[in-house]
Write an enzyme that holds these catalytic residues in place. Structure first.
Site, PDB file in Angstrom:
ATOM      1  N   GLU A  10     -31.893 -15.502 -10.812  1.00  0.00           N
ATOM      2  CA  GLU A  10     -31.760 -14.107 -11.259  1.00  0.00           C
ATOM      3  C   GLU A  10     -33.123 -13.419 -11.380  1.00  0.00           C
ATOM      4  OE1 GLU A  10     -29.343 -14.439 -14.832  1.00  0.00           O
ATOM      5  OE2 GLU A  10     -27.521 -14.553 -13.627  1.00  0.00           O
TER       6      GLU A  10
ATOM      7  N   ASP B 257     -20.291 -18.898 -14.643  1.00  0.00           N
ATOM      8  CA  ASP B 257     -21.043 -18.304 -15.740  1.00  0.00           C
ATOM      9  C   ASP B 257     -20.146 -17.964 -16.922  1.00  0.00           C
ATOM     10  OD1 ASP B 257     -23.185 -17.304 -17.054  1.00  0.00           O
ATOM     11  OD2 ASP B 257     -23.415 -15.500 -15.856  1.00  0.00           O
TER      12      ASP B 257
ATOM     13  N   GLU C 165     -20.229 -13.468 -24.545  1.00  0.00           N
ATOM     14  CA  GLU C 165     -20.575 -12.531 -23.471  1.00  0.00           C
ATOM     15  C   GLU C 165     -19.360 -12.091 -22.651  1.00  0.00           C
ATOM     16  OE1 GLU C 165     -23.549 -14.025 -20.805  1.00  0.00           O
ATOM     17  OE2 GLU C 165     -23.411 -12.293 -19.481  1.00  0.00           O
TER      18      GLU C 165
HETATM   19  C1  BDP Z   1     -25.746 -14.690 -17.671  1.00  0.00           C
HETATM   20  C2  BDP Z   1     -26.215 -13.533 -18.498  1.00  0.00           C
HETATM   21  C3  BDP Z   1     -27.670 -13.259 -18.339  1.00  0.00           C
HETATM   22  C4  BDP Z   1     -28.458 -14.538 -18.542  1.00  0.00           C
HETATM   23  C5  BDP Z   1     -27.969 -15.587 -17.594  1.00  0.00           C
HETATM   24  C6  BDP Z   1     -28.591 -16.949 -17.850  1.00  0.00           C
HETATM   25  O1  BDP Z   1     -25.465 -12.403 -18.124  1.00  0.00           O
HETATM   26  O2  BDP Z   1     -28.014 -12.269 -19.268  1.00  0.00           O
HETATM   27  O3  BDP Z   1     -29.814 -14.314 -18.342  1.00  0.00           O
HETATM   28  O4  BDP Z   1     -26.591 -15.785 -17.752  1.00  0.00           O
HETATM   29  O5  BDP Z   1     -27.892 -17.800 -18.387  1.00  0.00           O
HETATM   30  O6  BDP Z   1     -24.531 -15.091 -18.208  1.00  0.00           O
HETATM   31  O7  BDP Z   1     -29.730 -17.178 -17.503  1.00  0.00           O
END
Ligand code: BDP
Length: 714
Positions: free
Chosen positions: A290, A369, A397
């Site tokens: 990411e 996720d 989340e």
């Molecule tokens: C996702 C979230 C994000 C996190 C990412 C992570 O939306 O904000 O940075 O995971 O775990 O679920 O690194």
């Protein structure tokens, strides 16, 4: 009752029969040791017992004290006991952090003992004793030994140094503000106490998307203050670090993990940290994920990067938690072989056995996720020569952001109990992360929690059950959801049978209900995945690089992850489980759309079409949510008004939002599939008042895209 005390309320016991149970409990607490953690255990016992039992307890520290009184609650580790008895007694063998708890009455002499391996164990034993009293349970007369399942029992907070919290739904950071550690760390220390009370021992205080200045010398001095606030409670502090730090903080020309100057930088930096924080727990690393920097930039592997950090930490007994959450978020939706779920295994499986022993791979429980339903990550079975920790998410989340009641323990247990059958034998996920299945010396549990400055930590009083439950599972993954919620409810809201049964029941079916009105059959959380991850956003989950796809088209729905015709993801599982998922005849309904693309008319094992089940479940879930406020109403007068009102408002909101979810998802699929609901409900919204049918003063209707996120597209 503002919720700040969470499950550590120590409410006074007034029922004389219950009080009588603890009549013989001596009022003298004799703690044999004198460390800060032992002081924490002693003062906690004194505070809790005095408050609950309504008589004054006293506490002494050190060996000299004990012999003066034989009626005592004795708290000590094996070393002190050994000294005390001058080796005349045979002492039990205890694993690190374990304790033995028991009580005995010998006519005039009454003793209760918490005998532990070390001060951590003493603290956990003290909290256990308090928990028994708070839940009105007897103190065991035959001593029981309790030991944690695994050494890693950590919490990750996604706190930014500016004071915001990524995916935090309970206010700003309790640790940081305006680029600095807060001057007042009382909340941080209260948080450490909460974590210790459920047996947790590590805390990563900053976001996995780590601030690039984290490792600057001045910042480290501030982090040392934070570590100090956590220390008495046995909570080791760790930091999330960015792998580009040698360049950004150290001003080197590169951050290539194999460059000698980079290796030397990490060593020096780590030594610097340990001078400031001698019990520093280690590093958490999010890399090549990411948008974060990572070793791939230099064509190095995660193992090559992790090992450099691990070697720097090893002399200090620190660990690296390297996250398995490495994937490409620019996938091409039109490429039918592209599949985000594959990424963990594809990036890490071949590296098994090449990590230093103090590297632990931190794996999210599912391959995507934290969706409302996912299979377990196949990576757990692939790493047989590498310690692992499972990553769970307490901050909700994708599960309602603490505005919906969703008790996650049953979901986590589903993951932990999944038997991957690696090498054709029983290898449930819990035993893999405990290090049992593949004989690993370490491993364990991590949860992203994200408490904030909201007085009650997580915004909803009911959400605290998830933090409590996480700690309890990390200590003992065999604990049942029923046991966990029952104790939590008693501690949080009292022992009134009406209260206990109502709250237990509400919490226990809440995950199922949420899954019903959001996304059933393994379709995932049908939310807006680019932004806030809250509320229905069906179409917006598709057609972007983030890969949380369910591939709905006019004919069918679901991600084809089969080996035969799909992305081949299923082949990442050990043979037996792969065969179960690959075949439509054996793939469980609740994972069907995660594994297969099927026509809307495909018949499920429950003998219903996919589309009809989707409609029905959304109605059923919303109908259950509609009962929540009424069930809660029964508790009026049985619990304090403050939390009664707060939860009532939240459950009322949830009941309404469940209808919004239901109609958004059902309308979307009715349009996409062009198949009507057999019961004629979809498309009609008799139990709603639409915003566009009102004339609200001072508002102006606007069109909203995607249409399902708003009432009638407006
Ligand atoms: C996702 C979230 C994000 C996190 C990412 C992570 O939306 O904000 O940075 O995971 O775990 O679920 O690194």
């Amino acid at each position: 009752e503002d919720g700040h005390e969470a499950w550590l309320r120590y409410a006074p016991i007034t029922d004389p029969t219950i009080l009588a149970q603890y009549r013989n409990l001596p009022t003298q607490i004799a703690v044999l040791g004198d460390t800060p953690t032992e002081h924490a255990a002693g003062t906690e016992l004194q505070r809790g017992l005095t408050q609950m039992l309504g008589r004054p307890f006293t506490v002494t520290y050190g060996l000299g004290q004990i012999l003066t009184s034989s009626n005592a609650i004795l708290v000590g580790d094996l070393e002190s006991l050994d000294k005390m008895y001058v080796k005349k007694q045979k002492l039990p063998k205890l694993k690190p952090e374990s304790y033995m708890l028991g009580t005995r009455n010998n006519g005039a002499v009454s003793q209760t003992g918490i005998i532990a391996a070390d001060p951590h164990g003493e603290l956990y034993g003290a909290f256990r004793l308090l928990e028994l009293v708070a839940a009105n349970k007897p103190i065991p007369t035959t001593p029981v030994t309790e030991s944690p399942s695994a050494p890693i029992r950590w919490v990750d907070q996604w706190d930014n140094l500016d004071g915001s919290v990524e995916r935090g739904y309970a206010g700003r950071s309790i640790f940081f503000d305006a680029g600095h550690v807060r001057p007042d760390l009382a909340r941080a220390s209260d948080y450490a106490r909460l974590l210790a009370s459920i047996g947790l021992n590590g805390l990563t205080v900053n976001n996995v998307n780590s601030d690039l200045t984290t490792l600057e010398p001045d910042k480290l001095k501030e982090f040392a203050l934070l570590a100090e606030a956590l220390r008495p409670w046995g909570i080791g502090m760790s930091l999330s670090v960015d792998l580009s730090s040698p360049q950004v903080v150290g001003h080197l020309s590169t951050f290539d993990p194999l460059d000698p100057t980079v290796i030397a930088w990490w060593q020096k930096k780590t030594d610097e940290i340990y001078t400031l924080i001698p019990d520093f727990a280690g590093f958490v690393v999010k890399a090549d994920s990411e948008g974060r920097a990572g070793p791939s930039q230099y064509h190095r592997t995660p193992a090559e990067a992790a090992n450099v950090l691990a070697r720097a930490l090893a002399p200090h007994h620190g660990v690296v938690l390297y996250r398995g959450f490495v994937y490409n978020h620019h996938l091409d939706f039109h490429d039918l072989k592209a599949d985000r779920a594959r990424a963990g295994f594809d990036n890490f499986a071949s590296l098994d056995g090449t990590f230093e022993p103090n590297v632990i791979i931190q794996v999210k429980h599912g391959p995507i996720d934290f969706q409302v339903r996912e299979p377990v990550s196949p990576l757990f079975a692939a790493l047989q020569h590498t310690p692992q920790a499972i990553e769970l998410q307490t901050t909700q989340e994708y599960t309602g952001q603490q505005r919906h009641m969703v008790f996650l323990v049953p979901m986590w247990k589903t993951a932990l109990d999944t038997d991957l059958r690696a090498n054709g034998r029983g290898t449930p996920v819990k035993e893999i992360v405990e290090g049992k299945s593949f004989h690993q010396p370490t491993g364990g549990f991590v949860s992203v929690v994200n408490v904030g400055l909201d007085t009650n930590w997580l915004h909803s009083p009911l959400a605290l059950a998830n933090l409590y439950g996480y700690g309890k599972l990390a200590w003992n993954p065999d604990a049942t959801s029923e046991q966990i919620i029952d104790t939590w409810t008693r501690l949080t809201f009292g022992n009134d049978p009406e209260v206990v049964s109502t709250i237990n029941e509400l919490q226990l079916n809440s995950w199922h209900t949420y899954e019903q009105y959001t996304g059933n059959l393994g379709i995932g959380t049908l939310t807006d995945i680019i932004g806030i991850h809250f509320g229905p956003g069906v179409g917006s989950a598709e057609n972007n690089g983030w890969g949380q796809w369910f591939r709905a088209d006019p004919k069918g729905v679901g991600m084809d992850r089969t080996v035969a015709t799909g992305t081949g993801y299923i082949a990442q599982y050990p043979k037996e489980l792969a065969a179960t998922y690959e075949s439509l005849a054996t793939c469980p309904d609740d994972l069907l759309l995660f594994m297969h693309h099927v026509p809307y008319t495909h018949i499920l094992h429950i003998n219903k079409t996919v589309i009809q089940d989707l409609y029905d479940e959304h109605y059923a879930g919303a109908a259950t949510a509609a009962t929540y406020p009424m069930l809660w109403q029964k508790l009026h007068g049985h619990i304090d008004n403050q939390r009664f009102d707060q939860v009532k408002a939240l459950l009322t909101y949830q009941a309404g939002h469940a209808i919004v979810w239901r109609d958004a998802v059902n309308d979307w699929f009715a349009t996409m599939s062009n198949i009507p609901d057999a019961q004629g409900r979809v498309g009609h919204h008799p139990d709603r008042i639409e915003a566009e049918s009102m004339t609200p003063t001072g508002y102006e209707p606007i069109d909203v895209t995607p249409i399902e996120t708003a009432s009638g597209g407006e």
